[in-house]
Design an enzyme around this catalytic site. Structure first.
Site, PDB file in Angstrom:
ATOM      1  N   HIS A  62      42.904  32.601  34.176  1.00 33.64           N
ATOM      2  CA  HIS A  62      42.593  34.016  33.962  1.00 33.64           C
ATOM      3  C   HIS A  62      43.882  34.749  33.631  1.00 33.64           C
ATOM      4  CE1 HIS A  62      43.769  33.837  38.175  1.00 33.64           C
ATOM      5  NE2 HIS A  62      43.896  35.151  38.207  1.00 33.64           N
ATOM      6  N   HIS A 115      45.609  37.340  34.930  1.00 31.91           N
ATOM      7  CA  HIS A 115      46.476  38.046  35.869  1.00 31.91           C
ATOM      8  C   HIS A 115      47.912  37.544  35.714  1.00 31.91           C
ATOM      9  CE1 HIS A 115      43.103  39.486  38.813  1.00 31.91           C
ATOM     10  NE2 HIS A 115      43.356  40.364  37.859  1.00 31.91           N
ATOM     11  N   ASP A 120      50.411  36.686  37.572  1.00 32.27           N
ATOM     12  CA  ASP A 120      50.982  35.556  38.303  1.00 32.27           C
ATOM     13  C   ASP A 120      50.523  34.207  37.756  1.00 32.27           C
ATOM     14  OD1 ASP A 120      48.508  36.571  39.420  1.00 32.27           O
ATOM     15  OD2 ASP A 120      48.710  35.134  41.057  1.00 32.27           O
ATOM     16  N   HIS A 121      49.644  34.227  36.765  1.00 35.15           N
ATOM     17  CA  HIS A 121      49.161  32.982  36.160  1.00 35.15           C
ATOM     18  C   HIS A 121      49.598  32.821  34.705  1.00 35.15           C
ATOM     19  CE1 HIS A 121      46.235  31.884  39.438  1.00 35.15           C
ATOM     20  NE2 HIS A 121      46.495  33.145  39.729  1.00 35.15           N
ATOM     21  N   HIS A 139      35.760  35.750  40.293  1.00 34.69           N
ATOM     22  CA  HIS A 139      36.984  36.471  40.641  1.00 34.69           C
ATOM     23  C   HIS A 139      36.823  37.929  40.224  1.00 34.69           C
ATOM     24  CE1 HIS A 139      41.060  36.966  41.806  1.00 34.69           C
ATOM     25  NE2 HIS A 139      41.592  36.984  40.599  1.00 34.69           N
ATOM     26  N   ASP A 197      41.533  31.252  40.594  1.00 27.65           N
ATOM     27  CA  ASP A 197      41.252  32.255  41.631  1.00 27.65           C
ATOM     28  C   ASP A 197      39.749  32.501  41.689  1.00 27.65           C
ATOM     29  OD1 ASP A 197      43.962  32.340  41.743  1.00 27.65           O
ATOM     30  OD2 ASP A 197      44.155  34.502  41.458  1.00 27.65           O
ATOM     31  N   HIS A 217      47.722  28.516  46.144  1.00 27.11           N
ATOM     32  CA  HIS A 217      47.608  29.964  45.948  1.00 27.11           C
ATOM     33  C   HIS A 217      47.577  30.675  47.305  1.00 27.11           C
ATOM     34  CE1 HIS A 217      46.102  33.822  44.230  1.00 27.11           C
ATOM     35  NE2 HIS A 217      46.704  33.379  43.127  1.00 27.11           N
TER      36      HIS A 217
END
Length: 307
Positions: A61, A63, A65-66, A138, A207, A265
């Site tokens: 996805h 976001h 942090d990914h 998510h 996530d 995570h």
């Protein structure tokens, strides 16, 4: 041999001991990345994994942090003279992300980047493996991914040795159907291959809340890598944020009938993982908590005597 290396195991915020999310899957001749958080290429250097050998990047996805490790990764590949194409897979919006990356900095690339928008289903289909995906649950659209080897004949190691072969590259060639010369004799693959066996299956949740789509995708997997952002007792907070607790991840593993669960995570609020691990093992005993740079070998579960 198949290996999984956890390059980053933190959640939204990195810590001294945990980098942003990324997982490397090594199979013969290829390396895949699942997510590419900030700092991933440095973690790869520490793990002894070359970005030049990465063939595919799968994003769960969008976001930060990914995904925020992608620009630096692409730039480093260009600096090192990469010529082989790179395939990037991700949810709707991945094309716009790629366009933004290419506009935001100075890039001189001698290799093609093929970007694939994924909504679920089969993502990659090769002769010896496939990668499939399914929407998870998510706060934004998230894809869970599953890598699965196709059925292939068992390699009869003892028979190969009896024919004069030594363990090494020749074993791999024969297992892939390539004849091998030993002295003045050519050994054919069918001489050392048995009946087909199940291939290795590895699933990564990204996530997500516990959901049926991930359970179905991971069914019977040798390894399920599932997020565990929060500890048991924080189910309400997990539900609000679209994440899972350790116990919930373990329930997914149990429902899917996987062989092993590894939690990743992890929120930086938890300094000790023992509590998380204990809660998960009460539900699914074959559970571990990932640490940065941890590598595990994944083998097919097969009790047949000639496997």
């Amino acid at each position: 041999m198949m290996e999984v290396t956890f390059l980053g195991t933190s959640s939204a915020v990195p810590s001294k001991n945990r980098n942003h999310t990324s997982i490397a899957l090594r199979i013969p001749g290829e390396i895949f990345l699942f997510d590419c958080g900030e700092g991933t290429q440095r973690q790869m250097a520490l793990a002894g994994i070359s970005p030049m050998k990465v063939t595919r990047i799968f994003i769960t996805h969008l976001h930060g942090d990914h995904i925020l490790g992608i620009p630096g990764m692409i730039q480093s590949m260009g600096f090192r003279g990469r010529e082989e194409p790179l395939d990037i897979y991700g949810p709707p919006g991945i094309h716009e992300l790629h366009e933004c990356i290419m506009k935001m900095g100075y890039f001189t690339l001698d290799f093609d980047i093929n970007v694939h928008e994924v909504r679920g289903g089969t993502v990659v289909e090769e002769d010896d493996y496939r990668v499939t995906s399914a929407p998870a649950s998510h706060s934004v659209f998230n894809l869970a991914y599953c890598f699965e080897e196709k059925k292939r004949p068992r390699f009869l190691r003892e028979k190969a040795i009896a024919l004069g072969l030594k363990p090494g590259p020749a074993f791999g060639k024969l297992h892939r159907g390539i004849p091998v010369r030993v002295g003045d004799r050519i050994i054919m693959p069918e001489e050392v291959l048995g009946s087909p066996r199940k291939g290795v299956k590895v699933c990564y949740s990204g996530d997500t809340r516990p959901c049926e789509s991930v359970i179905k995708l991971a069914e019977g997997a040798e390894l399920l890598i599932h997020e565990s952002t929060l500890e048991a007792g924080s189910e309400d907070k997990a539900a609000e944020s679209g994440h899972s607790t350790a116990r919930e991840a373990a329930e997914v593993a149990r429902s899917a009938g996987v062989k092993r669960l590894i939690l990743t995570h992890l929120s930086t609020r938890y300094k000790r993982t023992e509590v998380i691990l204990e809660a998960a093992r009460q539900v699914f005993p074959v559970t571990d908590v990932a640490d940065d740079l941890m590598t595990v070998e994944v083998k097919a579960y097969d009790s047949s005597p000639d496997s």
